[in-house]
Design an enzyme around this catalytic site. Structure first.
Site, PDB file in Angstrom:
ATOM      1  N   THR A 123      31.340   9.095 -59.050  1.00 56.20           N
ATOM      2  CA  THR A 123      32.336   8.104 -59.428  1.00 56.20           C
ATOM      3  C   THR A 123      33.262   8.627 -60.528  1.00 56.20           C
ATOM      4  OG1 THR A 123      32.548   5.961 -60.522  1.00 56.20           O
ATOM      5  CG2 THR A 123      30.548   7.148 -60.983  1.00 56.20           C
ATOM      6  N   ASP A 124      34.431   8.027 -60.650  1.00 62.72           N
ATOM      7  CA  ASP A 124      35.343   8.386 -61.747  1.00 62.72           C
ATOM      8  C   ASP A 124      34.857   7.816 -63.084  1.00 62.72           C
ATOM      9  OD1 ASP A 124      35.871   5.684 -61.272  1.00 62.72           O
ATOM     10  OD2 ASP A 124      38.007   5.951 -60.876  1.00 62.72           O
ATOM     11  N   GLU A 125      33.875   6.887 -63.023  1.00 62.58           N
ATOM     12  CA  GLU A 125      33.441   6.236 -64.270  1.00 62.58           C
ATOM     13  C   GLU A 125      32.763   7.214 -65.227  1.00 62.58           C
ATOM     14  OE1 GLU A 125      31.873   2.329 -63.946  1.00 62.58           O
ATOM     15  OE2 GLU A 125      32.833   2.020 -62.010  1.00 62.58           O
ATOM     16  N   TYR A 150      25.317   2.794 -66.345  1.00 57.35           N
ATOM     17  CA  TYR A 150      25.581   3.252 -64.968  1.00 57.35           C
ATOM     18  C   TYR A 150      26.303   4.595 -64.989  1.00 57.35           C
ATOM     19  CZ  TYR A 150      28.244   3.771 -60.613  1.00 57.35           C
ATOM     20  OH  TYR A 150      28.829   4.277 -59.467  1.00 57.35           O
ATOM     21  N   LYS A 154      25.062   8.336 -63.656  1.00 62.02           N
ATOM     22  CA  LYS A 154      25.781   9.097 -62.621  1.00 62.02           C
ATOM     23  C   LYS A 154      26.224  10.447 -63.186  1.00 62.02           C
ATOM     24  CE  LYS A 154      26.790   8.039 -58.929  1.00 62.02           C
ATOM     25  NZ  LYS A 154      26.099   8.135 -57.619  1.00 62.02           N
TER      26      LYS A 154
HETATM   27  P1  NAD Z   1      25.505  -0.136 -53.087  1.00 64.18           P
HETATM   28  O1  NAD Z   1      24.877  -0.659 -54.321  1.00 64.18           O
HETATM   29  O2  NAD Z   1      26.249  -1.055 -52.188  1.00 64.18           O
HETATM   30  O3  NAD Z   1      24.384   0.572 -52.192  1.00 64.18           O
HETATM   31  C1  NAD Z   1      23.380   1.404 -52.730  1.00 64.18           C
HETATM   32  C2  NAD Z   1      22.329   1.628 -51.655  1.00 64.18           C
HETATM   33  O4  NAD Z   1      21.335   2.510 -52.193  1.00 64.18           O
HETATM   34  C3  NAD Z   1      21.614   0.351 -51.232  1.00 64.18           C
HETATM   35  O5  NAD Z   1      21.495   0.306 -49.825  1.00 64.18           O
HETATM   36  C4  NAD Z   1      20.231   0.469 -51.885  1.00 64.18           C
HETATM   37  O6  NAD Z   1      19.214  -0.197 -51.188  1.00 64.18           O
HETATM   38  C5  NAD Z   1      20.046   1.982 -51.899  1.00 64.18           C
HETATM   39  N1  NAD Z   1      19.105   2.422 -52.938  1.00 64.18           N
HETATM   40  C6  NAD Z   1      19.110   2.069 -54.255  1.00 64.18           C
HETATM   41  N2  NAD Z   1      18.084   2.654 -54.875  1.00 64.18           N
HETATM   42  C7  NAD Z   1      17.430   3.409 -53.962  1.00 64.18           C
HETATM   43  C8  NAD Z   1      16.298   4.258 -54.009  1.00 64.18           C
HETATM   44  N3  NAD Z   1      15.601   4.455 -55.152  1.00 64.18           N
HETATM   45  N4  NAD Z   1      15.911   4.887 -52.878  1.00 64.18           N
HETATM   46  C9  NAD Z   1      16.590   4.698 -51.714  1.00 64.18           C
HETATM   47  N5  NAD Z   1      17.652   3.892 -51.608  1.00 64.18           N
HETATM   48  C10 NAD Z   1      18.081   3.256 -52.716  1.00 64.18           C
HETATM   49  O7  NAD Z   1      26.414   1.077 -53.564  1.00 64.18           O
HETATM   50  P2  NAD Z   1      27.800   1.599 -52.972  1.00 64.18           P
HETATM   51  O8  NAD Z   1      28.898   0.814 -53.574  1.00 64.18           O
HETATM   52  O9  NAD Z   1      27.688   1.728 -51.506  1.00 64.18           O
HETATM   53  O10 NAD Z   1      27.831   3.041 -53.650  1.00 64.18           O
HETATM   54  C11 NAD Z   1      27.332   4.188 -52.952  1.00 64.18           C
HETATM   55  C12 NAD Z   1      27.528   5.405 -53.828  1.00 64.18           C
HETATM   56  O11 NAD Z   1      28.901   5.562 -54.153  1.00 64.18           O
HETATM   57  C13 NAD Z   1      26.790   5.319 -55.166  1.00 64.18           C
HETATM   58  O12 NAD Z   1      26.251   6.594 -55.448  1.00 64.18           O
HETATM   59  C14 NAD Z   1      27.865   4.945 -56.168  1.00 64.18           C
HETATM   60  O13 NAD Z   1      27.577   5.448 -57.445  1.00 64.18           O
HETATM   61  C15 NAD Z   1      29.075   5.656 -55.552  1.00 64.18           C
HETATM   62  N6  NAD Z   1      30.374   5.042 -55.880  1.00 64.18           N
HETATM   63  C16 NAD Z   1      30.630   3.741 -55.569  1.00 64.18           C
HETATM   64  C17 NAD Z   1      31.881   3.195 -55.845  1.00 64.18           C
HETATM   65  C18 NAD Z   1      32.229   1.773 -55.480  1.00 64.18           C
HETATM   66  O14 NAD Z   1      33.336   1.331 -55.802  1.00 64.18           O
HETATM   67  N7  NAD Z   1      31.388   1.034 -54.818  1.00 64.18           N
HETATM   68  C19 NAD Z   1      32.869   3.983 -56.469  1.00 64.18           C
HETATM   69  C20 NAD Z   1      32.553   5.308 -56.787  1.00 64.18           C
HETATM   70  C21 NAD Z   1      31.311   5.847 -56.466  1.00 64.18           C
HETATM   71  P1  TYD Z   2      33.658  -3.901 -60.699  1.00 70.56           P
HETATM   72  O1  TYD Z   2      34.032  -4.344 -59.338  1.00 70.56           O
HETATM   73  O2  TYD Z   2      32.356  -4.337 -61.271  1.00 70.56           O
HETATM   74  O3  TYD Z   2      33.782  -2.319 -60.716  1.00 70.56           O
HETATM   75  P2  TYD Z   2      33.763  -1.274 -61.962  1.00 70.56           P
HETATM   76  O4  TYD Z   2      33.071  -1.876 -63.101  1.00 70.56           O
HETATM   77  O5  TYD Z   2      32.983  -0.175 -61.346  1.00 70.56           O
HETATM   78  O6  TYD Z   2      35.189  -0.914 -62.204  1.00 70.56           O
HETATM   79  O7  TYD Z   2      34.795  -4.368 -61.716  1.00 70.56           O
HETATM   80  C1  TYD Z   2      36.144  -4.022 -61.492  1.00 70.56           C
HETATM   81  C2  TYD Z   2      36.947  -4.579 -62.640  1.00 70.56           C
HETATM   82  O8  TYD Z   2      36.924  -6.012 -62.569  1.00 70.56           O
HETATM   83  C3  TYD Z   2      36.376  -4.225 -64.004  1.00 70.56           C
HETATM   84  O9  TYD Z   2      37.462  -4.052 -64.915  1.00 70.56           O
HETATM   85  C4  TYD Z   2      35.579  -5.460 -64.400  1.00 70.56           C
HETATM   86  C5  TYD Z   2      36.355  -6.592 -63.748  1.00 70.56           C
HETATM   87  N1  TYD Z   2      35.567  -7.776 -63.315  1.00 70.56           N
HETATM   88  C6  TYD Z   2      35.974  -9.061 -63.713  1.00 70.56           C
HETATM   89  O10 TYD Z   2      36.983  -9.233 -64.418  1.00 70.56           O
HETATM   90  N2  TYD Z   2      35.231 -10.128 -63.289  1.00 70.56           N
HETATM   91  C7  TYD Z   2      34.113  -9.975 -62.524  1.00 70.56           C
HETATM   92  O11 TYD Z   2      33.452 -11.011 -62.204  1.00 70.56           O
HETATM   93  C8  TYD Z   2      33.719  -8.663 -62.111  1.00 70.56           C
HETATM   94  C9  TYD Z   2      32.500  -8.450 -61.264  1.00 70.56           C
HETATM   95  C10 TYD Z   2      34.490  -7.590 -62.531  1.00 70.56           C
END
Ligand code: NAD
Ligand code: TYD
Length: 336
Positions: A123-125, A150, A154
């Site tokens: 992630t970019d975070e 988080y 990561k």
């Molecule tokens: P999500 O939370 O929707 O899904 C995570 C999945 O991992 C779930 O199915 C969960 O059951 C599984 N999981 C968690 N712990 C586990 C373990 N110990 N063993 C096996 N499975 C396990 O997450 P997502 O949004 O699909 O994100 C997927 C990846 O992308 C993550 O690595 C996250 O850091 C990265 N990512 C997500 C975003 C975003 O905006 N969602 C952005 C940047 C990077």
């Molecule tokens: P989120 O979807 O949790 O992603 P991330 O924290 O990874 O960026 O949040 C996106 C942005 O929205 C972040 O600035 C926090 C804000 N946010 C709210 O303002 N209200 C909410 O209820 C949530 C979940 C997020």
């Protein structure tokens, strides 16, 4: 080719599995997922009888299980993680366990069984925040500066993946992407929460002043970038994946959704800010464009509208989630 996908039942993982099975029907996929609160077998119902797909319920921290699966496959595509910043603020322990220890278990096993490629989704975070009033973006040379449990977990996993390449020669690639949105996103993240709250007739919570900016990436654009990295990416490299001009403030994202859904600004509720709330993320994706020819295809407003339609059509999917343990989480997170 045989792939082990970790976290394939989550948001991005399930979009990846569906895309891959459709595009490369000859490949075999094993999906290892613990089915935490965020994992949802419903996401992959449509392919559960596909002969080239196998689901294994289990933990990436379970060495014996991981060994038994990795010895069967050519590639590992690692999505599994605890992924929500707010939950990491309430309890960081599962983040350390899954994101750091789990990644380490996968890396050791990948080395032992001489896997051809380990691709790590990040992630970019991990780079912290950018000032609001600047045009600066993160690029592959930006120093790490995580600001939430988080992001720290990561960041640690990224370092481990890189070190397994440098020290032991494990063939790895890493991608760091911006905030994703689209179908199957668990309704705790900003866009999925906003749409489903509106459909339920509930208020939409905005943290602080709502001026924070994110670089919204449609999940399909993320998946096509991973596909290219797996096919053409150079071993040891990191690629940044971002959206095209989708830097929108949270308040503007919510306003757009309200307008698309025929609602007024009265639905907005300003709530207590997130501690250590990162002001702005933005990704410079020129390296992946230059080296692999990738660029995002989706326009934000169009993809947002497709996403709104998906949640409208799939009420059973998210209502089932929101009527379960999610209620307790919501109460705890938004009680003040
Ligand atoms: P999500 O939370 O929707 O899904 C995570 C999945 O991992 C779930 O199915 C969960 O059951 C599984 N999981 C968690 N712990 C586990 C373990 N110990 N063993 C096996 N499975 C396990 O997450 P997502 O949004 O699909 O994100 C997927 C990846 O992308 C993550 O690595 C996250 O850091 C990265 N990512 C997500 C975003 C975003 O905006 N969602 C952005 C940047 C990077
Ligand atoms: P989120 O979807 O949790 O992603 P991330 O924290 O990874 O960026 O949040 C996106 C942005 O929205 C972040 O600035 C926090 C804000 N946010 C709210 O303002 N209200 C909410 O209820 C949530 C979940 C997020």
């Amino acid at each position: 080719m045989k792939l082990l996908v970790t976290g394939g039942s989550g948001f991005i993982g399930s979009n990846f599995v569906l895309y891959w099975i459709d595009k490369y029907p000859e490949d075999q996929i094993i999906n290892l997922d613990k089915l935490t609160y965020a994992g949802n077998p419903d996401n992959l119902k449509g392919i559960e009888n596909n002969q080239n797909y196998r689901f294994v319920k289990g933990d990436i921290c379970d060495k014996n299980l991981v060994d038994s699966l990795i010895k069967e496959v050519d590639l590992v595509v690692h999505f599994a993680a605890e992924s929500h910043v707010d939950r990491s603020i309430h309890d960081s322990a599962p983040f350390i366990q899954t994101n750091i220890v789990g990644t380490h278990v996968l890396l050791e096993s990948s080395l032992k069984y001489k896997i051809k490629r380990f691709h790590h989704i990040s992630t970019d975070e991990v780079f912290g925040e950018l000032p609001l009033a600047s045009k600066e973006k993160f690029n592959e040379k930006t120093p790490y500066n995580p600001r939430s449990p988080y992001a720290a977990s990561k960041a640690a996993s990224d370092h481990l993946v890189r070190v397994f390449n440098i020290t032991y020669g494990l063939p790895v690639t890493i991608s760091n992407c911006s905030n994703n949105f689209g179908p199957y996103q668990f309704p705790e993240k900003l866009i999925s929460l906003t749409i489903t709250n509106i459909l339920e007739g509930k208020k939409v919570p905005i943290y602080g002043n709502g001026k924070q900016i994110r670089d919204w990436l449609y999940v399909t654009d993320h998946i096509t970038a991973i596909d290219l990295i797996l096919k053409k990416g150079r071993i040891g490299e990191t690629y940044f994946i971002g959206a095209s001009g989708n830097d929108v403030s949270n308040i503007d994202v919510i306003k757009q959704i309200l307008s698309m859904m025929g609602e007024t600004l009265k639905q907005i509720e300003f709530v207590k800010d997130r501690p250590g709330h990162d002001r702005r993320y933005a990704i410079d994706w020129s390296k992946i464009k230059r080296d692999l020819g990738w660029q995002p295809q989706y326009n934000f407003t169009q993809a947002l509208s497709t996403t709104v339609d998906w949640y409208k059509k799939n009420t059973d999917w998210w209502q089932k989630i929101k009527s379960g343990e999610f209620k307790e989480y919501y109460q705890m997170q938004y009680k003040d």
